[in-house]
Design an enzyme around this catalytic site. Structure first.
Site, PDB file in Angstrom:
ATOM      1  N   ASP A 190      46.712  49.241  40.657  1.00  0.00           N
ATOM      2  CA  ASP A 190      47.149  50.641  40.666  1.00  0.00           C
ATOM      3  C   ASP A 190      48.660  50.828  40.790  1.00  0.00           C
ATOM      4  O   ASP A 190      49.138  51.946  40.970  1.00  0.00           O
ATOM      5  CB  ASP A 190      46.420  51.409  41.791  1.00  0.00           C
ATOM      6  CG  ASP A 190      46.623  50.768  43.158  1.00  0.00           C
ATOM      7  OD1 ASP A 190      47.059  49.599  43.207  1.00  0.00           O
ATOM      8  OD2 ASP A 190      46.338  51.437  44.166  1.00  0.00           O
ATOM      9  N   GLU A 273      51.205  38.372  52.178  1.00  0.00           N
ATOM     10  CA  GLU A 273      52.369  37.848  51.444  1.00  0.00           C
ATOM     11  C   GLU A 273      53.112  36.827  52.296  1.00  0.00           C
ATOM     12  O   GLU A 273      53.465  35.736  51.852  1.00  0.00           O
ATOM     13  CB  GLU A 273      53.357  38.969  51.062  1.00  0.00           C
ATOM     14  CG  GLU A 273      52.754  40.108  50.253  1.00  0.00           C
ATOM     15  CD  GLU A 273      52.141  41.221  51.104  1.00  0.00           C
ATOM     16  OE1 GLU A 273      51.871  40.988  52.309  1.00  0.00           O
ATOM     17  OE2 GLU A 273      51.916  42.327  50.565  1.00  0.00           O
TER      18      GLU A 273
HETATM   19  C1  UGA Z   1      48.291  47.146  50.184  1.00  0.00           C
HETATM   20  C2  UGA Z   1      49.061  45.857  49.896  1.00  0.00           C
HETATM   21  O1  UGA Z   1      50.096  46.077  48.988  1.00  0.00           O
HETATM   22  C3  UGA Z   1      48.123  44.837  49.293  1.00  0.00           C
HETATM   23  O2  UGA Z   1      48.834  43.690  48.984  1.00  0.00           O
HETATM   24  C4  UGA Z   1      47.087  44.526  50.316  1.00  0.00           C
HETATM   25  O3  UGA Z   1      46.161  43.641  49.755  1.00  0.00           O
HETATM   26  C5  UGA Z   1      46.382  45.804  50.722  1.00  0.00           C
HETATM   27  O4  UGA Z   1      47.285  46.847  51.086  1.00  0.00           O
HETATM   28  C6  UGA Z   1      45.551  45.556  51.975  1.00  0.00           C
HETATM   29  O5  UGA Z   1      45.165  46.533  52.600  1.00  0.00           O
HETATM   30  O6  UGA Z   1      45.323  44.442  52.338  1.00  0.00           O
HETATM   31  P1  UGA Z   1      47.114  49.055  48.781  1.00  0.00           P
HETATM   32  O7  UGA Z   1      47.718  49.688  47.605  1.00  0.00           O
HETATM   33  O8  UGA Z   1      47.131  49.807  50.050  1.00  0.00           O
HETATM   34  O9  UGA Z   1      47.810  47.631  48.990  1.00  0.00           O
HETATM   35  O10 UGA Z   1      45.633  48.535  48.558  1.00  0.00           O
HETATM   36  P2  UGA Z   1      44.676  48.636  47.295  1.00  0.00           P
HETATM   37  O11 UGA Z   1      45.412  49.006  46.051  1.00  0.00           O
HETATM   38  O12 UGA Z   1      43.506  49.442  47.662  1.00  0.00           O
HETATM   39  O13 UGA Z   1      44.200  47.116  47.175  1.00  0.00           O
HETATM   40  C7  UGA Z   1      45.068  46.070  46.760  1.00  0.00           C
HETATM   41  C8  UGA Z   1      44.445  45.328  45.572  1.00  0.00           C
HETATM   42  O14 UGA Z   1      43.212  44.741  45.960  1.00  0.00           O
HETATM   43  C9  UGA Z   1      44.127  46.231  44.370  1.00  0.00           C
HETATM   44  O15 UGA Z   1      44.443  45.575  43.173  1.00  0.00           O
HETATM   45  C10 UGA Z   1      42.634  46.474  44.488  1.00  0.00           C
HETATM   46  O16 UGA Z   1      41.980  46.682  43.250  1.00  0.00           O
HETATM   47  C11 UGA Z   1      42.150  45.190  45.150  1.00  0.00           C
HETATM   48  N1  UGA Z   1      40.973  45.386  46.003  1.00  0.00           N
HETATM   49  C12 UGA Z   1      40.896  46.417  46.889  1.00  0.00           C
HETATM   50  C13 UGA Z   1      39.906  44.517  45.893  1.00  0.00           C
HETATM   51  O17 UGA Z   1      39.947  43.563  45.084  1.00  0.00           O
HETATM   52  N2  UGA Z   1      38.787  44.699  46.675  1.00  0.00           N
HETATM   53  C14 UGA Z   1      38.685  45.743  47.549  1.00  0.00           C
HETATM   54  O18 UGA Z   1      37.650  45.889  48.218  1.00  0.00           O
HETATM   55  C15 UGA Z   1      39.763  46.616  47.657  1.00  0.00           C
HETATM   56 MN    MN Z   2      47.288  49.686  45.632  1.00  0.00          MN
END
Ligand code: UGA
Ligand code: MN
Length: 335
Positions: A190, A273
């Site tokens: 995203d 990270e």
């Molecule tokens: C933030 C950080 O930038 C991420 O590096 C971190 O992994 C994440 O928080 C975290 O909470 O650990 P954020 O934008 O808040 O990112 O989180 P998301 O965009 O919801 O998730 C990060 C990535 O992991 C996305 O590419 C999403 O598709 C993926 N994801 C999320 C999964 O593969 N599984 C899940 O259950 C949720």
């Molecule tokens: Mn995100």
């Protein structure tokens, strides 16, 4: 009578010094090779490499969607032809397709030198995503995250569960076993990417770093760079991290990745990270600032607003109409 060298020391001692010097030199060379690989690394030839043999999905993919500009850059020795392996963690949800259409169409601009490693956090591949990948014309692999039983995500940071960790680690293993050279970059599904970031990343020797926009109230997370050296980090949350860097703010050479076969992302929200970079064994001095010495923002940590769970249509009412097909398409993503 012992043989004495020109400097008055026994020859035996001179030999020892020479041996020591040679060992030091060998060690230094090893450390250098471990930390850096050269931008001249040649990417694997897609048509003949093992990665294609292992993944029949890829063999039928033409590079026809590459833009004219990207093609020109790829053949320019200055910008390099190094493969950039983009690892994207993703999971089924109503917003997934919208996010990935946008990301895939961004990546198409870098198609000639890009390889997309898409890893779904799901029990099986989402059909709409499989179709989207096929249509994109990109070189790709569509994997399912392997969650190690003993490392099931545990909330450790203010109740937050780390997201995408199993996917990224699965992607790293795939790259280690299929790539011989190139660069790895974690592109969450995203975020927003300026296509210039992908050519910048090609310059990565060991670990490269660059600013990420829209992180915390500071508006940006960036290394502080003085005279080409990273001296500190400008980030709204340090949390005791040695490397307060966003997931989108660094890239790693495949050579370094393979030299650290056990380096992985920890299941610790907020510290993914930092933990990974520490395991790669780099120091702050080793970080290579990109994006004009970190003076440009080429990636933003945007977030897609979540929609309410999808309510299935009453198929009795819409039998024989297009709504049936729309539901077929949408429902696998409703999780
Ligand atoms: C933030 C950080 O930038 C991420 O590096 C971190 O992994 C994440 O928080 C975290 O909470 O650990 P954020 O934008 O808040 O990112 O989180 P998301 O965009 O919801 O998730 C990060 C990535 O992991 C996305 O590419 C999403 O598709 C993926 N994801 C999320 C999964 O593969 N599984 C899940 O259950 C949720
Ligand atoms: Mn995100």
């Amino acid at each position: 009578m012992s043989v004495v060298s020109r400097l008055g020391r026994p020859l035996r001692q001179d030999r020892l010094t020479l041996l020591l010097l040679l060992t030091c030199l060998a060690l230094m060379t090893k450390v250098y090779v471990m930390l850096y690989d050269t931008p001249e690394d040649t990417p694997p030839t897609p048509r003949s490499s093992a990665e294609l043999l292992d993944n029949p999905q890829e063999s039928s993919l033409p590079l026809s969607s590459a833009s004219h500009r990207s093609r020109r850059e790829a053949s320019d020795p200055e910008s390099g032809t190094r493969t950039v392996y983009v690892i994207t963690a993703t999971y089924p949800r109503p917003e997934q397709e919208a996010d990935l259409v946008r990301l895939s169409q961004t990546l198409m601009h870098a198609a000639p030198f890009l390889f997309w490693v898409v890893v779904e956090d799901a029990p099986q591949r989402t059909p709409a995503l499989a179709e989207l990948l096929e249509r994109s014309g990109l070189r790709y692999v569509h994997l399912i995250a392997e969650v190690p039983e003993l490392a099931l995500p545990r909330p450790r940071f203010w109740g937050r569960v780390p997201r995408g960790v199993a996917s990224r680690n699965t992607g790293l293993s795939w790259v280690r076993s299929h790539a011989t050279a190139g660069v790895v970059y974690f592109a969450d599904d995203d975020n927003s990417y300026d296509i210039r970031i992908f050519t910048e990343i090609q310059k990565t020797r060991g670990v490269s770093v660059f600013p990420v926009g829209l992180v915390t109230e500071l508006g940006v997370s960036s290394p502080v760079v003085i005279g080409g050296q990273v001296t500190d980090f400008y980030d709204g949350w340090h949390g005791g991290r040695r490397f307060p860097i966003d997931m989108a703010g660094f890239a790693v050479s495949v050579t370094l990745l393979k030299q650290r076969p056990n380096a992985a992302m920890p299941y610790r929200a907020g510290y993914e990270e930092d933990g990974f970079l520490k395991e790669l064994g780099v120091t702050r001095e080793d970080l290579q600032p990109l994006a004009d010495e970190c003076s440009q923002i080429l990636v933003w940590h945007t977030r897609t607003e979540k929609v309410a769970p999808i309510r299935p249509a009453d198929l009795n009412k819409f039998q024989g109409s297009n709504i049936v097909a729309l539901m077929d398409h949408l429902l696998p993503m409703k999780a």
